[in-house]
Motif scaffolding. Structure first.
Motif, short mmCIF file in Angstrom:
data_model
loop_
_atom_site.label_atom_id
_atom_site.label_comp_id
_atom_site.label_asym_id
_atom_site.label_seq_id
_atom_site.Cartn_x
_atom_site.Cartn_y
_atom_site.Cartn_z
N SER A 116 -7.95 13.03 0.78
CA SER A 116 -7.16 11.94 0.20
C SER A 116 -6.05 12.54 -0.65
O SER A 116 -6.17 13.65 -1.13
N VAL A 117 -5.02 11.76 -0.82
CA VAL A 117 -3.97 12.12 -1.77
C VAL A 117 -4.04 11.11 -2.91
O VAL A 117 -4.12 9.91 -2.67
N ASN A 149 -4.44 4.37 -5.49
CA ASN A 149 -5.87 4.71 -5.51
C ASN A 149 -6.22 5.51 -6.77
O ASN A 149 -7.26 6.17 -6.80
N SER A 150 -5.38 5.43 -7.79
CA SER A 150 -5.48 6.36 -8.92
C SER A 150 -6.48 5.93 -10.01
O SER A 150 -6.22 6.17 -11.20
N THR A 151 -7.58 5.33 -9.60
CA THR A 151 -8.64 5.04 -10.57
C THR A 151 -9.97 5.55 -10.02
O THR A 151 -10.13 5.69 -8.79
N ASN A 184 -7.09 6.97 2.23
CA ASN A 184 -6.76 6.97 0.80
C ASN A 184 -7.33 5.80 0.04
O ASN A 184 -7.32 5.81 -1.19
N HIS A 185 -7.78 4.77 0.75
CA HIS A 185 -8.24 3.57 0.06
C HIS A 185 -9.30 2.87 0.90
O HIS A 185 -9.22 2.86 2.13
N ALA A 186 -10.27 2.25 0.22
CA ALA A 186 -11.36 1.57 0.94
C ALA A 186 -10.84 0.44 1.84
O ALA A 186 -11.51 0.07 2.80
#
Ligand SMILES: *Cc1c(COP(=O)(O)O)cnc(C)c1O
Length: 391
Positions: free
Chosen positions: A258-259, A265-267, A231-233
């Protein structure tokens, strides 16, 4: 900050690298977490309030990635509950995808004609706070024993229309190689099953699970796709890269789902950075999921416009391979649909000598007309030969 030895002194390298050690030593209590770093008030209350409603578990590996100084660390938000999780949100559903109405066997969800979801267990090495299947991974159904799985395989065998089996759970990679080999072997023996998929978070939460032996085992059941869940780097560590590399080198394709998680992670920057990184791991972004209406996940859900805006920003500005499908799994068990920003401005009808066509906007906001061909029969004459249709 990310050197695990500082947070887990006294643990030997060989233990750390052993996936069973990681699984056995998962942090399962507020006290165990609080020993690693100071918890916030919201986390302390969240841990207390969710104790009875959903499992807690964080592998030492995943816990080693947590930023102790920032409560909004994306690893932390996925692994440690906050008070909002217990509060619930309007519209929360116990069975957000209406799966229980489509469970012909306890281990099978059959919603689409040609493919099934196969539940291989109810446990995970890390319990995601955004889990959509928490009614099952919460443990209330009891586990999935040998007979539950055999019953599921029998269902697949009896349904020749099923050509794709998605083995999920729980995380099927908490199972030992022998157990996995047994289950995949049974499914592979079914003649009409063309492809297998294995949905797992192991490369993200316990990358030590992906051993050369496991990679070879999975390759034997090809065509089999591993579907993972970054979900994130920040999750794209050298260990995660190695896990994905072992799978791909062995000949196992890896896809990522991904969720979209609010504040995590909403950008567009986060989604793009993650997906570009995953491509360097030879992992292909597949779905970006709009959050399901699962109980206790409302504080992590985004409005649909957020996901649409992200896709809008990605198109034209990164590899098409880095752009996932934005999927909404509709409540009521109606299945997944995908949504896209609309690049189509409108249709122009044919007039005089002109064919009809469509007006588009480009990713940079410029207008273009794409004409339809005048002849619009899209049937393929060779089909009758290729498919052996009767005349
Ligand atoms: C998501 C899902 C699938 C697989 O869907 P794809 O779009 O083929 O990836 C299959 N069954 C169920 C119940 C699902 O939720």
């Amino acid at each position: 900050m990310n050197d695990w030895r500082e947070r887990f002194p006294g643990v030997a390298e060989a233990e750390w690298r052993d996936w069973r050690w990681q699984q056995r030593h998962a942090l399962r209590t507020p006290e165990a977490l609080a020993r690693l770093f100071p918890l916030t008030e919201a986390e302390r209350r969240g841990l207390e309030l969710t104790r009875a409603s959903f499992r807690l578990g964080v592998t030492p590996y995943y816990a080693s990635l947590i930023d102790a100084d920032h409560p909004s660390c994306p690893i932390r938000r996925q692994a440690i509950p906050v008070a909002a999780e217990a509060a619930g949100a309007p519209g929360d559903l116990r069975d957000p995808l209406g799966e229980d109405a489509h469970r012909p066997a306890r281990s099978v969800v059959h919603k689409y004609r040609d493919r099934v979801l196969f539940l291989a267990g109810d446990t995970c090495s890390v319990y995601c706070r955004h889990c959509t299947r928490r009614r099952i991974t919460g443990g209330e159904e009891g586990g999935f024993d040998r007979s539950a799985m055999e019953e599921g395989v029998a269902y697949v065998r009896a349904h020749p229309e099923v050509r794709d089996v998605l083995v999920s759970g729980g995380d099927p990679l908490v199972l030992a190689d022998e157990r996995l080999e047994w289950l995949l072997g049974l499914l592979r023996e079914v003649p009409h099953v063309q492809i297998l998929r294995l949905a797992t978070r192991a490369p993200v939460t316990n990358p030590m699970r992906v051993t050369p032996e496991l990679a070879r085992l999975l390759r034997r059941f090809a065509p089999l796709f591993v579907v993972t869940h970054f979900n994130h780097a920040k999750e794209c560590t050298p260990d995660a890269a190695e896990a994905c590399g072992l799978l791909v080198d062995a000949g196992v394709p890896v896809e990522n789902q991904s969720v979209l998680l609010r504040g995590v992670n909403s950008t567009a920057r986060n989604v793009r950075t993650l997906n570009e990184k995953l491509l360097t791991f030879r992992v292909r972004p597949y779905y970006l999921h709009q959050g399901d209406l699962a109980e206790g996940t409302g504080h992590l859900r985004t409005p649909l416009s957020c996901g649409l805006g992200i896709l809008e920003e990605l198109r034209g500005r990164t590899s098409g391979l880095a752009i996932p499908h934005l999927a909404v799994d509709l409540p009521g068990g109606l299945g997944k649909v995908t949504v896209q920003p609309s690049w189509l401005l409108g249709r122009a009808d044919a007039g005089g000598a002109d064919a009809g066509g469509h007006w588009f906007r480009s990713y940079e906001g410029r207008r273009a007309f794409y004409p339809d061909p005048p002849e619009a029969d899209c049937g393929c004459p060779y089909d009758a030969v290729f498919y052996g249709d009767d005349a």
